[in-house]
Design a protein around this motif. Structure first.
Motif, PDB file in Angstrom:
ATOM      1  N   CYS A  73      38.753  56.900  38.297  1.00 10.73           N
ATOM      2  CA  CYS A  73      38.955  55.928  37.224  1.00 10.73           C
ATOM      3  C   CYS A  73      40.336  55.280  37.307  1.00 10.73           C
ATOM      4  O   CYS A  73      40.489  54.090  36.992  1.00 10.73           O
ATOM      5  CB  CYS A  73      38.749  56.592  35.867  1.00 10.73           C
ATOM      6  N   ILE A  74      41.350  56.033  37.743  1.00  5.72           N
ATOM      7  CA  ILE A  74      42.678  55.446  37.956  1.00  5.72           C
ATOM      8  C   ILE A  74      42.607  54.375  39.040  1.00  5.72           C
ATOM      9  O   ILE A  74      43.236  53.306  38.926  1.00  5.72           O
ATOM     10  CB  ILE A  74      43.702  56.544  38.321  1.00  5.72           C
ATOM     11  N   PHE A  75      41.825  54.641  40.074  1.00  5.91           N
ATOM     12  CA  PHE A  75      41.629  53.646  41.136  1.00  5.91           C
ATOM     13  C   PHE A  75      41.025  52.365  40.552  1.00  5.91           C
ATOM     14  O   PHE A  75      41.436  51.246  40.900  1.00  5.91           O
ATOM     15  CB  PHE A  75      40.717  54.220  42.218  1.00  5.91           C
ATOM     16  N   GLY A  76      40.029  52.520  39.662  1.00  6.23           N
ATOM     17  CA  GLY A  76      39.420  51.360  39.023  1.00  6.23           C
ATOM     18  C   GLY A  76      40.410  50.601  38.154  1.00  6.23           C
ATOM     19  O   GLY A  76      40.444  49.357  38.170  1.00  6.23           O
ATOM     20  N   LEU A  77      41.232  51.320  37.403  1.00  8.42           N
ATOM     21  CA  LEU A  77      42.244  50.678  36.559  1.00  8.42           C
ATOM     22  C   LEU A  77      43.272  49.928  37.399  1.00  8.42           C
ATOM     23  O   LEU A  77      43.697  48.818  37.051  1.00  8.42           O
ATOM     24  CB  LEU A  77      42.939  51.727  35.686  1.00  8.42           C
ATOM     25  N   TYR A  78      43.664  50.528  38.511  1.00  4.10           N
ATOM     26  CA  TYR A  78      44.639  49.875  39.388  1.00  4.10           C
ATOM     27  C   TYR A  78      44.053  48.593  39.986  1.00  4.10           C
ATOM     28  O   TYR A  78      44.774  47.605  40.181  1.00  4.10           O
ATOM     29  CB  TYR A  78      45.077  50.839  40.493  1.00  4.10           C
ATOM     30  N   SER A  79      42.743  48.596  40.262  1.00  2.00           N
ATOM     31  CA  SER A  79      42.083  47.380  40.747  1.00  2.00           C
ATOM     32  C   SER A  79      42.215  46.258  39.721  1.00  2.00           C
ATOM     33  O   SER A  79      42.467  45.096  40.075  1.00  2.00           O
ATOM     34  CB  SER A  79      40.596  47.658  41.031  1.00  2.00           C
ATOM     35  N   CYS A  80      42.070  46.607  38.438  1.00  2.00           N
ATOM     36  CA  CYS A  80      42.230  45.605  37.372  1.00  2.00           C
ATOM     37  C   CYS A  80      43.665  45.083  37.332  1.00  2.00           C
ATOM     38  O   CYS A  80      43.895  43.876  37.136  1.00  2.00           O
ATOM     39  CB  CYS A  80      41.852  46.204  36.021  1.00  2.00           C
ATOM     40  N   VAL A  81      44.636  45.976  37.517  1.00  7.31           N
ATOM     41  CA  VAL A  81      46.046  45.569  37.519  1.00  7.31           C
ATOM     42  C   VAL A  81      46.319  44.592  38.658  1.00  7.31           C
ATOM     43  O   VAL A  81      46.988  43.559  38.474  1.00  7.31           O
ATOM     44  CB  VAL A  81      46.966  46.802  37.624  1.00  7.31           C
ATOM     45  N   LEU A  82      45.796  44.874  39.839  1.00  7.65           N
ATOM     46  CA  LEU A  82      45.991  43.987  40.988  1.00  7.65           C
ATOM     47  C   LEU A  82      45.363  42.624  40.730  1.00  7.65           C
ATOM     48  O   LEU A  82      45.911  41.588  41.125  1.00  7.65           O
ATOM     49  CB  LEU A  82      45.399  44.609  42.253  1.00  7.65           C
ATOM     50  N   PHE A  83      44.193  42.617  40.086  1.00  2.05           N
ATOM     51  CA  PHE A  83      43.529  41.356  39.765  1.00  2.05           C
ATOM     52  C   PHE A  83      44.414  40.516  38.839  1.00  2.05           C
ATOM     53  O   PHE A  83      44.545  39.298  39.015  1.00  2.05           O
ATOM     54  CB  PHE A  83      42.174  41.636  39.113  1.00  2.05           C
ATOM     55  N   LEU A  84      45.043  41.159  37.873  1.00  2.00           N
ATOM     56  CA  LEU A  84      45.936  40.442  36.959  1.00  2.00           C
ATOM     57  C   LEU A  84      47.204  39.968  37.672  1.00  2.00           C
ATOM     58  O   LEU A  84      47.671  38.849  37.453  1.00  2.00           O
ATOM     59  CB  LEU A  84      46.309  41.342  35.777  1.00  2.00           C
ATOM     60  N   LEU A  85      47.768  40.814  38.534  1.00  2.00           N
ATOM     61  CA  LEU A  85      48.973  40.433  39.280  1.00  2.00           C
ATOM     62  C   LEU A  85      48.701  39.256  40.204  1.00  2.00           C
ATOM     63  O   LEU A  85      49.613  38.479  40.519  1.00  2.00           O
ATOM     64  CB  LEU A  85      49.494  41.625  40.089  1.00  2.00           C
ATOM     65  N   GLY A  86      47.465  39.128  40.645  1.00  2.00           N
ATOM     66  CA  GLY A  86      47.092  38.007  41.510  1.00  2.00           C
ATOM     67  C   GLY A  86      46.788  36.739  40.742  1.00  2.00           C
ATOM     68  O   GLY A  86      46.271  35.777  41.326  1.00  2.00           O
ATOM     69  N   GLY A  87      47.104  36.732  39.458  1.00  2.00           N
ATOM     70  CA  GLY A  87      46.850  35.545  38.654  1.00  2.00           C
ATOM     71  C   GLY A  87      45.381  35.308  38.391  1.00  2.00           C
ATOM     72  O   GLY A  87      44.970  34.188  38.077  1.00  2.00           O
ATOM     73  N   MET A  88      44.568  36.374  38.516  1.00  2.00           N
ATOM     74  CA  MET A  88      43.118  36.297  38.301  1.00  2.00           C
ATOM     75  C   MET A  88      42.451  35.251  39.194  1.00  2.00           C
ATOM     76  O   MET A  88      41.437  34.658  38.843  1.00  2.00           O
ATOM     77  CB  MET A  88      42.804  36.024  36.824  1.00  2.00           C
ATOM     78  N   ARG A  89      43.047  35.033  40.397  1.00  2.00           N
ATOM     79  CA  ARG A  89      42.500  34.049  41.333  1.00  2.00           C
ATOM     80  C   ARG A  89      41.759  34.709  42.480  1.00  2.00           C
ATOM     81  O   ARG A  89      40.975  34.052  43.156  1.00  2.00           O
ATOM     82  CB  ARG A  89      43.628  33.184  41.907  1.00  2.00           C
ATOM     83  N   LEU A  90      42.020  35.992  42.708  1.00  2.00           N
ATOM     84  CA  LEU A  90      41.497  36.644  43.911  1.00  2.00           C
ATOM     85  C   LEU A  90      41.000  38.045  43.570  1.00  2.00           C
ATOM     86  O   LEU A  90      41.667  38.786  42.847  1.00  2.00           O
ATOM     87  CB  LEU A  90      42.625  36.728  44.960  1.00  2.00           C
ATOM     88  N   GLY A  91      39.819  38.385  44.079  1.00  2.00           N
ATOM     89  CA  GLY A  91      39.344  39.755  43.971  1.00  2.00           C
ATOM     90  C   GLY A  91      38.435  40.049  42.803  1.00  2.00           C
ATOM     91  O   GLY A  91      38.176  41.217  42.503  1.00  2.00           O
ATOM     92  N   SER A  92      37.898  39.025  42.133  1.00  2.00           N
ATOM     93  CA  SER A  92      37.033  39.287  40.986  1.00  2.00           C
ATOM     94  C   SER A  92      35.765  40.024  41.397  1.00  2.00           C
ATOM     95  O   SER A  92      35.300  40.929  40.696  1.00  2.00           O
ATOM     96  CB  SER A  92      36.672  37.980  40.274  1.00  2.00           C
ATOM     97  N   VAL A  93      35.199  39.659  42.547  1.00  2.00           N
ATOM     98  CA  VAL A  93      33.979  40.334  43.026  1.00  2.00           C
ATOM     99  C   VAL A  93      34.282  41.776  43.410  1.00  2.00           C
ATOM    100  O   VAL A  93      33.502  42.693  43.107  1.00  2.00           O
ATOM    101  CB  VAL A  93      33.373  39.565  44.220  1.00  2.00           C
ATOM    102  N   THR A  94      35.421  41.995  44.057  1.00  2.00           N
ATOM    103  CA  THR A  94      35.814  43.355  44.424  1.00  2.00           C
ATOM    104  C   THR A  94      36.025  44.214  43.187  1.00  2.00           C
ATOM    105  O   THR A  94      35.615  45.379  43.146  1.00  2.00           O
ATOM    106  CB  THR A  94      37.107  43.326  45.261  1.00  2.00           C
ATOM    107  N   MET A  95      36.659  43.654  42.166  1.00  2.00           N
ATOM    108  CA  MET A  95      36.867  44.392  40.929  1.00  2.00           C
ATOM    109  C   MET A  95      35.531  44.730  40.274  1.00  2.00           C
ATOM    110  O   MET A  95      35.331  45.846  39.785  1.00  2.00           O
ATOM    111  CB  MET A  95      37.734  43.580  39.967  1.00  2.00           C
ATOM    112  N   LEU A  96      34.590  43.777  40.275  1.00  2.00           N
ATOM    113  CA  LEU A  96      33.261  44.020  39.716  1.00  2.00           C
ATOM    114  C   LEU A  96      32.546  45.125  40.486  1.00  2.00           C
ATOM    115  O   LEU A  96      31.951  46.037  39.885  1.00  2.00           O
ATOM    116  CB  LEU A  96      32.437  42.735  39.748  1.00  2.00           C
ATOM    117  N   ASN A  97      32.597  45.058  41.816  1.00  2.00           N
ATOM    118  CA  ASN A  97      31.937  46.081  42.630  1.00  2.00           C
ATOM    119  C   ASN A  97      32.539  47.462  42.376  1.00  2.00           C
ATOM    120  O   ASN A  97      31.819  48.463  42.327  1.00  2.00           O
ATOM    121  CB  ASN A  97      32.048  45.727  44.113  1.00  2.00           C
ATOM    122  N   THR A  98      33.861  47.517  42.241  1.00  2.00           N
ATOM    123  CA  THR A  98      34.526  48.787  41.943  1.00  2.00           C
ATOM    124  C   THR A  98      34.076  49.339  40.600  1.00  2.00           C
ATOM    125  O   THR A  98      33.764  50.535  40.461  1.00  2.00           O
ATOM    126  CB  THR A  98      36.056  48.611  41.955  1.00  2.00           C
TER     127      THR A  98
END
Length: 431
Positions: A73-98
């Motif tokens: 679950c920490i891995f999943g939360l960190y994925s959300c943090v990275l998505f936000l740090l990227g300006g919500m422009r990159l990785g939305s599908v990866t975050m969903l899959n996670t």
């Protein structure tokens, strides 16, 4: 006591829902559509339906606290943090899959130990069906990848025998998983998957299957392990050196790994916030979710010299990072390297630890490392039942093949991973 019996009855029904999920994902196709994207979309739908149906109709069995789930679950939360740090422009599908994968894992924790054999049976059956379809493809009968129009005009023809998988390495890895599952029932059934693994022409599949096989016999029959370990090492070495390496692809990976690692460690800077988020260009966070494939930095291999070229992608233009010159295209629209040779683009790094470092940085690697450490601790404490050893061997197939391939990034195979993780926890639980 009555409540516990009710939970067991509901977990028994949940088992059949998960079997349907595991059966449908690897064989789904859509004629005329790119198989990898179609299967990823289908997996997202199947996982969502499994989660909603599981939570809606199969009760809410209380799960015991375990540290492995915490790290997942920490891995999943960190994925959300990275998505936000990227300006919500990159990785939305990866975050969903996670997110979906974690929910499927948490749902699988509701299974009972006795459900393991039924799930292993389903995996073996799908593996056998895939082998039968491979036989039809060898006989030039293929209703998915060999399409014919009026007058038997070939519209699309991919003659490689890989069953429903669409790519040989995926077929080989899936056969490795099937082989481990078949060991639970009979070594004879497991041996039937050797030929398809050889046909995959994938060192990753061979090494993963060999490692899983050695692991299984080490815990089940130590004497047999001592007899087979040397032949397994010899066969693996010969297959890699004399069969796979001469094909040329084997040697292209290390140069890519070296360049990707160097760029991550030094935080290759594009000096443009529109191309690269300011917080995602350092070794702590990497370049962001899905940055290797969908980011502004793209890597190509010269099809003749096998040299690696780093490019900067601006829309559909690719500029060489060293010379600043845009790569040209031939008459068909295919990219050419600076030397005028066809440029083969890398969609994956073909090494999961390096790709995690590239996309998620050192923080991502540390989180995964703690998760693996907790799995090791659970394994050392658990009773080594046959079911538990088989499930662990299947996870080893994932881990070993991930060193030179990308099974966790192909929906046709990765859909099994959260279920196996859940079974690993269930079978390693006390009581």
């Amino acid at each position: 006591m009555n409540i516990e019996l009710a939970y067991k009855k509901k977990s028994a029904r949940l088992k059949y829902l998960i079997i349907l999920y595991l059966t449908a994902n690897p064989i789904f196709f859509w004629v005329g559509r790119e198989l990898r994207l179609v299967q990823e979309s289908f997996w997202q739908v199947a996982a969502t339906m499994l989660i909603m149906a599981g939570y809606a109709f199969f009760g809410h069995k209380p799960a015991r606290f375990n540290r492995l789930s915490t790290w997942i679950c920490i891995f999943g939360l960190y994925s959300c943090v990275l998505f936000l740090l990227g300006g919500m422009r990159l990785g939305s599908v990866t975050m969903l899959n996670t997110f979906l994968g974690i929910l499927v894992y948490l749902l699988a924790l509701r299974l009972d130990k006795k459900d393991t054999s039924a799930i292993l049976t389903a995996i073996v059956i799908v593996g056998c069906v895939n082998t039968l379809y491979m036989a039809l493809q060898i006989l030039n009968f293929d209703f998915i990848f060999n399409l014919k129009g009026p007058g038997n005009l070939i519209l699309r023809n991919i003659s490689d025998p890989f069953g429903f998988m669409g790519i040989k390495c995926a077929m080989g890895i899936y056969k490795g998983l099937s082989m481990m599952a078949a060991l639970f029932f009979s070594p004879f059934w497991a041996l039937l998957f050797l030929a398809p693994i050889a046909m995959s022409e994938s060192t990753a599949a061979w090494l993963a299957a060999g490692t899983g096989l050695a692991f299984y016999w080490y815990w089940m029959k130590r004497r047999l392990f001592r007899l087979i370990i040397i032949p397994l090492v010899i066969v693996g070495f010969c297959y890699t050196v004399f069969y796979d390496m001469p094909k040329g692809m084997f040697g292209t990976r290390p140069p890519l790994w070296k360049m990707a690692l160097k760029d991550t460690v030094y935080g290759f800077n594009l000096h443009n916030d529109l191309l690269q988020p300011v917080f995602l260009r350092n070794p702590l966070t990497g370049f962001g979710l899905d940055a290797f494939y969908n980011g502004s930095i793209r890597y190509f291999t010269d099809s003749q010299t096998y040299e690696i070229t780093r490019t900067i992608r601006i829309k559909d233009h690719y500029i060489d990072s060293e010379s600043g010159v845009e790569l040209k295209r031939n008459s068909k629209g295919d990219l050419l390297t600076m030397k005028g040779n066809p440029a083969d683009g890398w969609a994956e790094i073909h090494c999961e630890p390096i790709q995690i470092f590239y996309d998620m940085g050192l923080i991502g690697l540390v989180i995964v490392g703690f998760g693996l450490w907790e799995m090791k601790q659970r394994f050392s404490r658990a009773i080594k039942t046959k079911e538990f050893i088989v499930v662990t061997a299947m996870l080893l197939v994932f881990f070993i093949s991930s060193l030179t391939q990308f099974p966790l990034r192909m929906a046709r195979i990765s859909s099994f991973f959260p279920i196996l993780l859940g079974l690993f926890v269930v079978n390693s639980a006390e009581g």
